[in-house]
Scaffold this motif. Structure first.
Motif: not given
Length: 122
Positions: A71-76
């Protein structure tokens, strides 16, 4: 426009992060567009030409680190592709919090990020 996301754009100073999440501080403002909550404040101390950003996914909702990292990779990535929408706004500290209870598609995250960044621009 540069579409990279460098280390210098990341918010990593502990006292600044604590100040950003301090509910008593009247300068902190927030915007929400499911599944992202955006908290931001103006940084008067640092004179830079870009905003510093933080991404957070709660461990309480996502126990597995694999899910939080996804999820953090997608947000970034959603931020990196659309950060040109706030190019006029500089010198802000911004935190993006993932508030959904399940893993959402990248298309929904990107649409939400675009909505937040355009509303932040106004």
């Amino acid at each position: 426009m540069d579409k990279s996301f460098n280390k210098s754009e990341r918010l990593c100073h502990v006292k600044v992060i604590e100040g950003l999440f301090n509910r008593k501080d009247k300068q902190n403002k927030s915007l929400s567009s499911f599944p992202i909550l955006m908290i931001y404040s103006l940084n008067e101390l640092d004179e830079r030409s870009f905003s510093k950003v933080l991404f957070s996914v709660p461990k309480r909702k996502f126990k597995r680190a694999v899910d939080r990292n996804l999820l953090k990779r997608r947000l970034k990535e959603a931020y990196r592709l659309n950060k040109n929408l706030i190019s006029g706004k500089s010198n802000y500290n911004i935190a993006f919090l993932y508030i959904a209870k399940q893993i959402e598609d990248f298309s929904l995250l990107e649409a939400s990020m675009v909505k937040l960044l355009t509303n932040f621009k106004d």
